[in-house]
Design a protein around this motif. Structure first.
Motif, PDB file in Angstrom:
ATOM      1  N   HIS A   1       2.937 -39.498 -13.693  1.00  0.00           N
ATOM      2  CA  HIS A   1       3.685 -38.826 -12.627  1.00  0.00           C
ATOM      3  C   HIS A   1       4.950 -38.221 -13.199  1.00  0.00           C
ATOM      4  O   HIS A   1       5.712 -37.586 -12.497  1.00  0.00           O
ATOM      5  CB  HIS A   1       4.155 -39.849 -11.585  1.00  0.00           C
TER       6      HIS A   1
ATOM      7  N   ARG B   1     -16.504 -38.207   0.334  1.00  0.00           N
ATOM      8  CA  ARG B   1     -15.213 -37.707  -0.137  1.00  0.00           C
ATOM      9  C   ARG B   1     -15.321 -37.152  -1.545  1.00  0.00           C
ATOM     10  O   ARG B   1     -15.674 -37.863  -2.480  1.00  0.00           O
ATOM     11  CB  ARG B   1     -14.171 -38.829  -0.097  1.00  0.00           C
TER      12      ARG B   1
ATOM     13  N   PHE C   1     -17.120 -39.845  -3.843  1.00  0.00           N
ATOM     14  CA  PHE C   1     -17.463 -41.191  -3.390  1.00  0.00           C
ATOM     15  C   PHE C   1     -17.880 -41.055  -1.936  1.00  0.00           C
ATOM     16  O   PHE C   1     -17.070 -40.676  -1.098  1.00  0.00           O
ATOM     17  CB  PHE C   1     -16.287 -42.141  -3.510  1.00  0.00           C
TER      18      PHE C   1
ATOM     19  N   THR D   1      -0.339 -35.950  -7.906  1.00  0.00           N
ATOM     20  CA  THR D   1       0.147 -36.961  -6.973  1.00  0.00           C
ATOM     21  C   THR D   1      -0.856 -38.104  -6.885  1.00  0.00           C
ATOM     22  O   THR D   1      -1.976 -38.001  -7.384  1.00  0.00           O
ATOM     23  CB  THR D   1       0.332 -36.361  -5.570  1.00  0.00           C
ATOM     24  N   SER D   2      -0.446 -39.176  -6.241  1.00  0.00           N
ATOM     25  CA  SER D   2      -1.289 -40.356  -6.134  1.00  0.00           C
ATOM     26  C   SER D   2      -2.582 -40.047  -5.382  1.00  0.00           C
ATOM     27  O   SER D   2      -2.563 -39.360  -4.376  1.00  0.00           O
ATOM     28  CB  SER D   2      -0.502 -41.444  -5.398  1.00  0.00           C
ATOM     29  N   GLY D   3      -3.690 -40.551  -5.908  1.00  0.00           N
ATOM     30  CA  GLY D   3      -4.955 -40.389  -5.209  1.00  0.00           C
ATOM     31  C   GLY D   3      -5.690 -39.084  -5.454  1.00  0.00           C
ATOM     32  O   GLY D   3      -6.698 -38.804  -4.808  1.00  0.00           O
TER      33      GLY D   3
ATOM     34  N   GLN E   1      -4.543 -48.340 -16.008  1.00  0.00           N
ATOM     35  CA  GLN E   1      -3.346 -48.255 -15.172  1.00  0.00           C
ATOM     36  C   GLN E   1      -2.742 -49.645 -14.960  1.00  0.00           C
ATOM     37  O   GLN E   1      -1.539 -49.821 -14.998  1.00  0.00           O
ATOM     38  CB  GLN E   1      -3.735 -47.626 -13.842  1.00  0.00           C
TER      39      GLN E   1
ATOM     40  N   GLU F   1      -1.266 -43.766 -16.754  1.00  0.00           N
ATOM     41  CA  GLU F   1       0.094 -44.116 -16.329  1.00  0.00           C
ATOM     42  C   GLU F   1       0.679 -45.247 -17.176  1.00  0.00           C
ATOM     43  O   GLU F   1       0.975 -46.332 -16.664  1.00  0.00           O
ATOM     44  CB  GLU F   1       0.104 -44.480 -14.847  1.00  0.00           C
TER      45      GLU F   1
ATOM     46  N   ILE G   1     -13.765 -36.142  -4.815  1.00  0.00           N
ATOM     47  CA  ILE G   1     -12.528 -36.468  -5.519  1.00  0.00           C
ATOM     48  C   ILE G   1     -12.237 -35.406  -6.571  1.00  0.00           C
ATOM     49  O   ILE G   1     -11.137 -34.863  -6.638  1.00  0.00           O
ATOM     50  CB  ILE G   1     -12.628 -37.857  -6.189  1.00  0.00           C
TER      51      ILE G   1
ATOM     52  N   LYS H   1      -6.984 -38.833 -10.856  1.00  0.00           N
ATOM     53  CA  LYS H   1      -6.645 -38.840 -12.287  1.00  0.00           C
ATOM     54  C   LYS H   1      -7.353 -39.993 -13.007  1.00  0.00           C
ATOM     55  O   LYS H   1      -7.943 -39.792 -14.061  1.00  0.00           O
ATOM     56  CB  LYS H   1      -5.122 -38.963 -12.467  1.00  0.00           C
ATOM     57  N   SER H   2      -7.293 -41.181 -12.394  1.00  0.00           N
ATOM     58  CA  SER H   2      -7.969 -42.321 -13.021  1.00  0.00           C
ATOM     59  C   SER H   2      -9.478 -42.087 -13.053  1.00  0.00           C
ATOM     60  O   SER H   2     -10.146 -42.410 -14.040  1.00  0.00           O
ATOM     61  CB  SER H   2      -7.671 -43.613 -12.260  1.00  0.00           C
TER      62      SER H   2
HETATM   63  N1  LIG Z   1     -15.016 -46.974  -7.354  1.00  0.00           N
HETATM   64  C1  LIG Z   1     -14.549 -46.265  -6.303  1.00  0.00           C
HETATM   65  N2  LIG Z   1     -15.218 -46.271  -5.138  1.00  0.00           N
HETATM   66  C2  LIG Z   1     -14.780 -45.558  -4.076  1.00  0.00           C
HETATM   67  N3  LIG Z   1     -13.674 -44.799  -4.079  1.00  0.00           N
HETATM   68  C3  LIG Z   1     -12.950 -44.747  -5.216  1.00  0.00           C
HETATM   69  C4  LIG Z   1     -13.345 -45.483  -6.388  1.00  0.00           C
HETATM   70  N4  LIG Z   1     -12.446 -45.230  -7.358  1.00  0.00           N
HETATM   71  C5  LIG Z   1     -11.533 -44.404  -6.834  1.00  0.00           C
HETATM   72  N5  LIG Z   1     -11.820 -44.102  -5.543  1.00  0.00           N
HETATM   73  C6  LIG Z   1     -11.073 -43.193  -4.671  1.00  0.00           C
HETATM   74  O1  LIG Z   1     -10.871 -41.984  -5.366  1.00  0.00           O
HETATM   75  C7  LIG Z   1      -9.586 -41.462  -5.103  1.00  0.00           C
HETATM   76  C8  LIG Z   1      -8.897 -41.141  -6.402  1.00  0.00           C
HETATM   77  O2  LIG Z   1      -8.619 -42.340  -7.071  1.00  0.00           O
HETATM   78  P1  LIG Z   1      -7.826 -42.400  -8.432  1.00  0.00           P
HETATM   79  O3  LIG Z   1      -7.666 -43.841  -8.725  1.00  0.00           O
HETATM   80  O4  LIG Z   1      -8.488 -41.573  -9.448  1.00  0.00           O
HETATM   81  O5  LIG Z   1      -6.424 -41.771  -8.058  1.00  0.00           O
HETATM   82  P2  LIG Z   1      -5.224 -41.470  -9.020  1.00  0.00           P
HETATM   83  O6  LIG Z   1      -5.066 -40.016  -9.122  1.00  0.00           O
HETATM   84  O7  LIG Z   1      -5.421 -42.219 -10.289  1.00  0.00           O
HETATM   85  O8  LIG Z   1      -4.001 -42.053  -8.199  1.00  0.00           O
HETATM   86  P3  LIG Z   1      -2.852 -43.047  -8.634  1.00  0.00           P
HETATM   87  O9  LIG Z   1      -1.772 -42.197  -9.179  1.00  0.00           O
HETATM   88  O10 LIG Z   1      -2.463 -43.713  -7.371  1.00  0.00           O
HETATM   89  O11 LIG Z   1      -3.423 -43.985  -9.627  1.00  0.00           O
HETATM   90  C9  LIG Z   1      -8.866 -42.502  -4.283  1.00  0.00           C
HETATM   91  O12 LIG Z   1      -8.838 -42.043  -2.950  1.00  0.00           O
HETATM   92  C10 LIG Z   1      -9.697 -43.745  -4.402  1.00  0.00           C
HETATM   93  O13 LIG Z   1      -9.664 -44.461  -3.195  1.00  0.00           O
END
Ligand SMILES: Nc1ncnc2c1ncn2[C@@H]1O[C@H](COP(=O)(O)OP(=O)(O)OP(=O)(O)O)[C@@H](O)[C@H]1O
Ligand SMILES: [Mg+2]
Lengths: 254, 250
Positions: free
Chosen positions: A196, A14, A11, A35-37, A85, A163, A16, A40-41
């Motif tokens: 998690h 960054r 994104f 871990t968070s962020g 989620q 989750e 991911i 995974k989503s």
């Molecule tokens: N549509 C988007 N636009 C910009 N950044 C995004 C978007 N979707 C996710 N991100 C960024 O991508 C990163 C990963 O997000 P994601 O939701 O996949 O984390 P996660 O592993 O599911 O964490 P969690 O356990 O908190 O749900 C985050 O830093 C989030 O801010």
């Protein structure tokens, strides 16, 4: 079978997901821990075309789907159901209509077939008394289960759970985990579960993948992972040992 | 900024092609039109009443000097219809409907409802966005009618009180001054104002990221962007309309 090949997603500046490759075998329960962020989503959303990868491939059976159009993705989304989620229920619709939403659009059913499917799906999550309520009249845990029922109603061959048990009480958590296990036993549903929760991963997963900072740091069966040398994996395992020793009421933060 | 505008244009193209190629359900369209009308009916009619009243008092003071009070009703109505009515209605709607739409779509976006809609085989443009866009435009045209009606009423009342002009005299010269071009101009403006309002509110709402904070940001951005755009569009439409008119008339 589903296969990710060198999948990357950023994104802005960054990154991911960074060249992630792994496969999901038909009928298995695959847990993705991290871990968070860590994305995974984002990974799950790439599979159903809600987000598109910057590079890499996604194979479902023998089709490369990552460049499908939104229309072509409809057939993928019938096979691969996603539980989000957040409950993501439609506020202006009753529980019944929420669960019927996908059925009305993707399957042509007679009214009594439709309500049978809706009630069946709600029964799977033990919520068949609540079909006339609105989402804001339900607790968070109930909302989350309605959202699982909404996805199950379409009887997808593959289920993605983002989750599914975060924020649920221990009893409901067990119900949901048992449900995932039963679906895979009885209907041979393939499940990818983002979580998690190392403890329940060890209980029901066939295989576990651990993600960190856009990379897969380790993967294997629960027994293989217990011997892992990776710091993050050990960290997750320590938490399991701690929670099983300390009081079982200890809540984890989402 | 340039990037955003590019995305907004692609977004608009998607709305329009949804409207013209796929069509939207009649129920969705009626529901949204009714909702916008209900949300703003009271504010717009109240505003219409007082604008008519203010315009009449202002014109009355000046027309008196030229002994031209007979034209009071015509001038006040024409002014309201051509300029103040559309502008005021657009501002009212941008504060109310624009903000509401951006918040609604933004919330659906950050709570993953939009994702869920797509996963359940529905098209958010067809079921959510296009009906709201069209609903805002059609409702605005209705609201202009109501607002203008109320402004005539408000003006009439003031004329009666402050200039001793009765209803009959007030209304008599409305047709002489309010020409077809005034009516077209009013509706032309409201159409473009609400077009921009619907476009900006749905676009910014649908592009929301970043949780509850993101929704708040989208709402504020919508309010600011629509006001600025409406004033600019007002200037463009006025200029355009007048030059077209002077080309036609001789
Ligand atoms: N549509 C988007 N636009 C910009 N950044 C995004 C978007 N979707 C996710 N991100 C960024 O991508 C990163 C990963 O997000 P994601 O939701 O996949 O984390 P996660 O592993 O599911 O964490 P969690 O356990 O908190 O749900 C985050 O830093 C989030 O801010
Ligand atoms: Mg997540």
């Amino acid at each position: 079978m589903i296969r990710f090949v060198e999948l990357s997603k950023s994104f802005g500046s960054r990154t991911i997901l960074n060249k992630i490759s792994f496969e999901v075998r038909t009928g298995e329960i695959l847990f993705i821990l991290g871990t968070s962020g860590t994305g995974k989503s984002v990974l799950l959303k790439n599979l159903v075309g809600l987000l598109r990868p910057d590079s890499g491939q996604i194979w479902v059976d023998d089709q490369e789907i990552s460049r499908y159009s939104e229309e072509q993705y409809l057939s993928i989304r019938r096979q691969i159901g996603m539980v989000f989620q957040q409950p993501a229920l439609f506020d202006s619709l009753t529980v019944f209509e929420n669960v019927a939403f996908g059925l009305r659009r993707l399957e042509k059913l007679l009214p009594d077939e439709l309500s049978k499917r809706v009630i069946e799906s709600l029964q799977l999550v033990h919520l068949h008394q609540l079909e006339n309520r609105y989402p804001n009249e339900l607790s968070y845990g109930q909302q989350k289960r309605v959202s699982i029922a909404r996805t199950l109603a379409l009887k997808p061959k593959v289920l993605l759970f983002d989750e599914p048990t975060t924020g649920l009480d221990p009893v409901t958590t067990t119900t949901v985990n048992e449900l995932i296990f039963e679906l895979s036993q009885k209907l041979k549903t393939t499940s990818i579960v983002v979580s998690h929760d190392m403890k329940c991963a060890i209980d029901i997963a066939h295989r576990i993948i651990v993600l960190d900072k856009g990379h897969i740091v380790d993967q294997g069966t629960p027994d293989e992972l217990k011997k892992s040398e990776q710091e993050l994996v050990k960290e997750f395992l320590r938490e399991v040992l701690q929670t099983s020793q300390s009081a079982p009421t200890k809540e984890k933060l989402p | 900024m340039i990037n955003q505008i590019g995305l907004a244009v692609i977004f608009l193209n998607k709305i329009l092609s949804t409207l013209f190629k796929k069509g939207i359900s009649r129920e969705d369209f009626f529901e949204q039109t009714l909702k916008v009308t209900q949300q703003s009916f009271l504010t717009v009619t109240m505003a219409g009443f007082f604008v008519g009243a203010i315009m009449t008092i202002q014109f009355a003071l000046q027309l008196k000097e030229y002994a031209a009070l007979a034209y009071l009703g015509g001038l006040a109505t024409s002014g309201t219809l051509r300029e103040l009515g559309p502008l005021l209605i657009a501002f009212m709607l941008s504060g109310k409907v624009g903000a509401f739409t951006a918040a609604e779509l933004g919330t659906m976006k950050v709570t993953e409802q939009m994702d869920a809609i797509r996963c359940l085989g529905a098209d958010p443009f067809k079921e959510i966005i296009a009906p709201r866009f069209l609903g805002i435009i059609v409702a605005s045209l209705f609201l202009l009618l109501f607002g203008i009606g109320m402004s005539v009423f408000g003006g009439l009342l003031m004329a009666n009180i402050f200039a001793q002009i009765n209803a009959d005299q007030y209304v008599r010269h409305i047709p002489t001054i309010v020409k077809l071009s005034s009516i077209i101009s009013g509706f032309f403006k409201v159409f473009w104002f609400s077009f921009c309002l619907g476009w900006i509110a749905t676009f910014l709402g649908y592009s929301t990221t970043g949780g509850a904070k993101g929704v708040g940001l989208s709402v504020v951005n919508t309010a600011v962007a629509t006001m600025v755009v409406i004033v600019i569009v007002d200037w463009i439409t006025t200029t355009l309309f007048n030059s077209v008119l002077s080309m036609l008339a001789f």
